[in-house]
Design a protein around this motif. Structure first.
Motif, PDB file in Angstrom:
ATOM      1  N   PHE A   1      77.945  -6.701  35.459  1.00  0.00           N
ATOM      2  CA  PHE A   1      78.247  -6.166  36.790  1.00  0.00           C
ATOM      3  C   PHE A   1      79.089  -4.896  36.676  1.00  0.00           C
ATOM      4  O   PHE A   1      78.810  -3.888  37.342  1.00  0.00           O
ATOM      5  CB  PHE A   1      78.969  -7.205  37.637  1.00  0.00           C
ATOM      6  CG  PHE A   1      79.331  -6.696  38.999  1.00  0.00           C
ATOM      7  CD1 PHE A   1      78.418  -6.743  40.041  1.00  0.00           C
ATOM      8  CD2 PHE A   1      80.578  -6.134  39.236  1.00  0.00           C
ATOM      9  CE1 PHE A   1      78.738  -6.232  41.290  1.00  0.00           C
ATOM     10  CE2 PHE A   1      80.908  -5.624  40.486  1.00  0.00           C
ATOM     11  CZ  PHE A   1      79.983  -5.681  41.515  1.00  0.00           C
TER      12      PHE A   1
ATOM     13  N   PHE B   1      78.036  -1.241  37.977  1.00  0.00           N
ATOM     14  CA  PHE B   1      78.843  -0.646  39.036  1.00  0.00           C
ATOM     15  C   PHE B   1      79.319   0.754  38.637  1.00  0.00           C
ATOM     16  O   PHE B   1      79.216   1.712  39.417  1.00  0.00           O
ATOM     17  CB  PHE B   1      80.038  -1.557  39.335  1.00  0.00           C
ATOM     18  CG  PHE B   1      81.020  -1.001  40.329  1.00  0.00           C
ATOM     19  CD1 PHE B   1      80.759  -1.058  41.689  1.00  0.00           C
ATOM     20  CD2 PHE B   1      82.212  -0.431  39.906  1.00  0.00           C
ATOM     21  CE1 PHE B   1      81.670  -0.544  42.615  1.00  0.00           C
ATOM     22  CE2 PHE B   1      83.123   0.076  40.821  1.00  0.00           C
ATOM     23  CZ  PHE B   1      82.841   0.023  42.177  1.00  0.00           C
TER      24      PHE B   1
ATOM     25  N   GLU C   1      78.034 -14.403  43.927  1.00  0.00           N
ATOM     26  CA  GLU C   1      78.340 -12.987  43.756  1.00  0.00           C
ATOM     27  C   GLU C   1      79.762 -12.657  44.186  1.00  0.00           C
ATOM     28  O   GLU C   1      80.419 -11.808  43.578  1.00  0.00           O
ATOM     29  CB  GLU C   1      77.351 -12.124  44.547  1.00  0.00           C
ATOM     30  CG  GLU C   1      77.573 -10.635  44.339  1.00  0.00           C
ATOM     31  CD  GLU C   1      76.560  -9.771  45.059  1.00  0.00           C
ATOM     32  OE1 GLU C   1      76.802  -8.540  45.143  1.00  0.00           O
ATOM     33  OE2 GLU C   1      75.548 -10.308  45.529  1.00  0.00           O
TER      34      GLU C   1
ATOM     35  N   ARG D   1      82.206 -10.511  41.826  1.00  0.00           N
ATOM     36  CA  ARG D   1      82.762  -9.228  42.261  1.00  0.00           C
ATOM     37  C   ARG D   1      84.295  -9.277  42.282  1.00  0.00           C
ATOM     38  O   ARG D   1      84.957  -8.305  41.897  1.00  0.00           O
ATOM     39  CB  ARG D   1      82.224  -8.861  43.648  1.00  0.00           C
ATOM     40  CG  ARG D   1      80.755  -8.487  43.663  1.00  0.00           C
ATOM     41  CD  ARG D   1      80.300  -8.125  45.078  1.00  0.00           C
ATOM     42  NE  ARG D   1      80.801  -6.822  45.464  1.00  0.00           N
ATOM     43  CZ  ARG D   1      80.125  -5.680  45.347  1.00  0.00           C
ATOM     44  NH1 ARG D   1      78.906  -5.684  44.846  1.00  0.00           N
ATOM     45  NH2 ARG D   1      80.657  -4.528  45.731  1.00  0.00           N
ATOM     46  N   THR D   2      84.849 -10.389  42.728  1.00  0.00           N
ATOM     47  CA  THR D   2      86.303 -10.507  42.755  1.00  0.00           C
ATOM     48  C   THR D   2      86.871 -10.529  41.338  1.00  0.00           C
ATOM     49  O   THR D   2      87.887  -9.869  41.047  1.00  0.00           O
ATOM     50  CB  THR D   2      86.728 -11.770  43.511  1.00  0.00           C
ATOM     51  OG1 THR D   2      86.183 -11.736  44.839  1.00  0.00           O
ATOM     52  CG2 THR D   2      88.235 -11.884  43.597  1.00  0.00           C
TER      53      THR D   2
ATOM     54  N   SER E   1      85.504  -9.169  38.777  1.00  0.00           N
ATOM     55  CA  SER E   1      85.336  -7.811  38.270  1.00  0.00           C
ATOM     56  C   SER E   1      86.412  -6.888  38.827  1.00  0.00           C
ATOM     57  O   SER E   1      86.898  -5.982  38.122  1.00  0.00           O
ATOM     58  CB  SER E   1      83.947  -7.284  38.636  1.00  0.00           C
ATOM     59  OG  SER E   1      82.923  -8.077  38.053  1.00  0.00           O
ATOM     60  N   ALA E   2      86.789  -7.095  40.082  1.00  0.00           N
ATOM     61  CA  ALA E   2      87.868  -6.294  40.673  1.00  0.00           C
ATOM     62  C   ALA E   2      89.155  -6.462  39.884  1.00  0.00           C
ATOM     63  O   ALA E   2      89.911  -5.495  39.691  1.00  0.00           O
ATOM     64  CB  ALA E   2      88.082  -6.701  42.134  1.00  0.00           C
TER      65      ALA E   2
ATOM     66  N   TRP F   1      88.706   1.693  43.038  1.00  0.00           N
ATOM     67  CA  TRP F   1      87.469   0.927  42.909  1.00  0.00           C
ATOM     68  C   TRP F   1      87.724  -0.573  42.834  1.00  0.00           C
ATOM     69  O   TRP F   1      86.878  -1.366  43.239  1.00  0.00           O
ATOM     70  CB  TRP F   1      86.681   1.431  41.706  1.00  0.00           C
ATOM     71  CG  TRP F   1      86.090   2.798  41.952  1.00  0.00           C
ATOM     72  CD1 TRP F   1      85.831   3.365  43.169  1.00  0.00           C
ATOM     73  CD2 TRP F   1      85.714   3.764  40.970  1.00  0.00           C
ATOM     74  NE1 TRP F   1      85.310   4.623  43.010  1.00  0.00           N
ATOM     75  CE2 TRP F   1      85.223   4.906  41.675  1.00  0.00           C
ATOM     76  CE3 TRP F   1      85.734   3.797  39.581  1.00  0.00           C
ATOM     77  CZ2 TRP F   1      84.746   6.038  41.018  1.00  0.00           C
ATOM     78  CZ3 TRP F   1      85.276   4.929  38.921  1.00  0.00           C
ATOM     79  CH2 TRP F   1      84.780   6.039  39.636  1.00  0.00           C
ATOM     80  N   SER F   2      88.866  -0.970  42.343  1.00  0.00           N
ATOM     81  CA  SER F   2      89.189  -2.409  42.387  1.00  0.00           C
ATOM     82  C   SER F   2      89.346  -2.859  43.833  1.00  0.00           C
ATOM     83  O   SER F   2      88.928  -3.964  44.204  1.00  0.00           O
ATOM     84  CB  SER F   2      90.452  -2.706  41.575  1.00  0.00           C
ATOM     85  OG  SER F   2      91.622  -2.227  42.208  1.00  0.00           O
TER      86      SER F   2
ATOM     87  N   LEU G   1      85.815  -3.141  45.315  1.00  0.00           N
ATOM     88  CA  LEU G   1      85.129  -4.362  44.890  1.00  0.00           C
ATOM     89  C   LEU G   1      85.633  -5.582  45.653  1.00  0.00           C
ATOM     90  O   LEU G   1      84.843  -6.447  46.055  1.00  0.00           O
ATOM     91  CB  LEU G   1      85.320  -4.565  43.384  1.00  0.00           C
ATOM     92  CG  LEU G   1      84.473  -3.669  42.489  1.00  0.00           C
ATOM     93  CD1 LEU G   1      84.911  -3.809  41.038  1.00  0.00           C
ATOM     94  CD2 LEU G   1      83.002  -4.015  42.635  1.00  0.00           C
TER      95      LEU G   1
ATOM     96  N   THR H   1      84.451  -5.486  49.379  1.00  0.00           N
ATOM     97  CA  THR H   1      83.005  -5.638  49.584  1.00  0.00           C
ATOM     98  C   THR H   1      82.447  -6.866  48.876  1.00  0.00           C
ATOM     99  O   THR H   1      81.230  -6.980  48.706  1.00  0.00           O
ATOM    100  CB  THR H   1      82.267  -4.386  49.083  1.00  0.00           C
ATOM    101  OG1 THR H   1      82.514  -4.212  47.675  1.00  0.00           O
ATOM    102  CG2 THR H   1      82.715  -3.143  49.838  1.00  0.00           C
ATOM    103  N   ALA H   2      83.319  -7.777  48.476  1.00  0.00           N
ATOM    104  CA  ALA H   2      82.870  -8.946  47.712  1.00  0.00           C
ATOM    105  C   ALA H   2      82.119  -9.964  48.556  1.00  0.00           C
ATOM    106  O   ALA H   2      81.442 -10.841  48.010  1.00  0.00           O
ATOM    107  CB  ALA H   2      84.072  -9.622  47.043  1.00  0.00           C
TER     108      ALA H   2
END
Length: 363
Positions: free
Chosen positions: A24, A28, A80, A84-85, A87-88, A150-151, A154, A157-158
């Motif tokens: 991811f 991204f 997802e 995404r969280t 990854s943030a 960007w964190s 993410l 928009t998670a």
């Protein structure tokens, strides 16, 4: 279909979780690089961050976030929103590391030049050395700032369910505040006495234990709607583990082999970093040993031979053995909390694995 315990065990496969986060992140940041180019903006910013993340890392925070989701009773593949969280958290960590390397004047990270050094080298043949260094520092700060932005993106928009978003954002805000205070205390640590152990222990609590272990577990659990009992159990496990993790990291920073750790074993000594390890050494050193510490710890021109003299003092005073004892004590305490934690067996198994890997890294 209801998941069985075996289904949960398969879903909580840590290499699979790590691979999902890494894929991811790569996609991204590749998209960010492409979008920048399409708008006539320099793609090197996103590319340098992607390169930084692709270089490796333990991905401990995303893994703990995912385990927290399962620890709160969730089943099945990671949705997802959790990926995404998680990854943030890793993108935020990239921001923290890039800025930390600037403040510490570190040369390498994960076996490669740090971001500010990479940018400085990029411009070294076009400008005077001082200008290249200034450009490198400024560019790294801005890349770190982009990672921070960007964190946020993410996380926002998670697709987190509305009834859980407030708890997740509150925990994320706490995590950020705590690590900034930990970094601030770390920055000011050289103004405290060299034998002071309280300050580095406080830094460890906020810069590592809470930031690296407790809050990622909390955030993952909050994504699953965890209540206070689960969150308290996460804390009981995470704080001693986080302290043990950082104590091990400090040992690796002095005694580790760079080809294994990916970083210099001179940086901490050259910087004179106020760690628990060095505080223990100063507490136990005799006058001759203190003279060696005063001469070489914090010396920018420290050589490998000089560092060996400092390492000898650390060993002779028993500080290294005491640091190892502190690691074992905290590791064992974290493991014992899992005996009574209200987590599914697969989550407990994953946390035991994480605890072992975090505290038994090779020197």
């Amino acid at each position: 279909m209801t998941s069985t315990p075996d289904d949960l065990s398969a879903a909580l496969d840590l290499p699979i979780v790590r691979a999902a986060v890494e894929q991811f992140l790569h996609e991204f940041l590749t998209a960010k690089e492409r979008t920048a180019a399409q708008h006539g903006l320099p793609p090197t910013a996103a590319r340098s961050l992607r390169s930084f993340l692709d270089a490796g890392g333990k991905r401990l925070r995303p893994l703990l976030c995912a385990i927290g989701w399962y620890a709160a009773g969730s089943r099945g593949p990671l949705p997802e929103a959790v990926v995404r969280t998680a990854s943030a958290l890793e993108v935020f960590h990239a921001f923290a590391l890039i800025h930390d390397d600037v403040m510490d004047r570190s040369e390498t990270r994960r076996g490669r030049p740090t971001v500010h050094r990479a940018f400085a080298l990029r411009y070294a043949d076009r400008t005077p050395d001082a200008t290249a260094e200034h450009l490198g520092t400024g560019a790294a700060i801005l890349v770190g700032d982009l990672a921070l932005c960007w964190s946020d993106e993410l996380l926002h928009t998670a697709g987190i369910a509305a009834d859980r978003l407030e708890a997740v954002r509150r925990l994320s805000d706490l995590m950020r505040e705590e690590v900034m205070y930990g970094q601030y205390l770390d920055l000011l640590a050289p103004t405290t006495p060299a034998h002071d152990i309280r300050t580095p222990l406080t830094v460890i609590r906020y810069k590592t234990a809470k930031y690296t272990c407790e809050r990622p577990l909390h955030i993952g659990a909050a994504l699953a709607g965890a209540g206070p009992t689960v969150l308290r159990a996460c804390t009981a496990f995470a704080l001693p583990l986080g302290e043990a993790f950082q104590l091990r990291d400090d040992l690796l920073g002095v005694f580790g082999e760079p080809d294994r750790t990916g970083k210099s074993r001179l940086d901490d000594l050259r910087e004179g970093k106020r760690t628990v390890l060095l505080a223990l050494t100063h507490q136990r050193a005799n006058p001759s040993q203190l003279e060696t510490l005063r001469e070489f710890v914090g010396c920018p021109a420290l050589t490998d031979h000089d560092a060996d003299r400092v390492r000898a003092v650390i060993v002779e005073t028993g500080a290294r053995d005491e640091a190892e004892r502190m690691i074992r004590h905290r590791h064992d305490r974290a493991q014992r909390t899992l005996d009574r934690a209200p987590f599914p067996p697969s989550a407990v198994q994953a946390l035991r694995h994480i605890a072992h890997r975090a505290t038994h890294r090779d020197l």
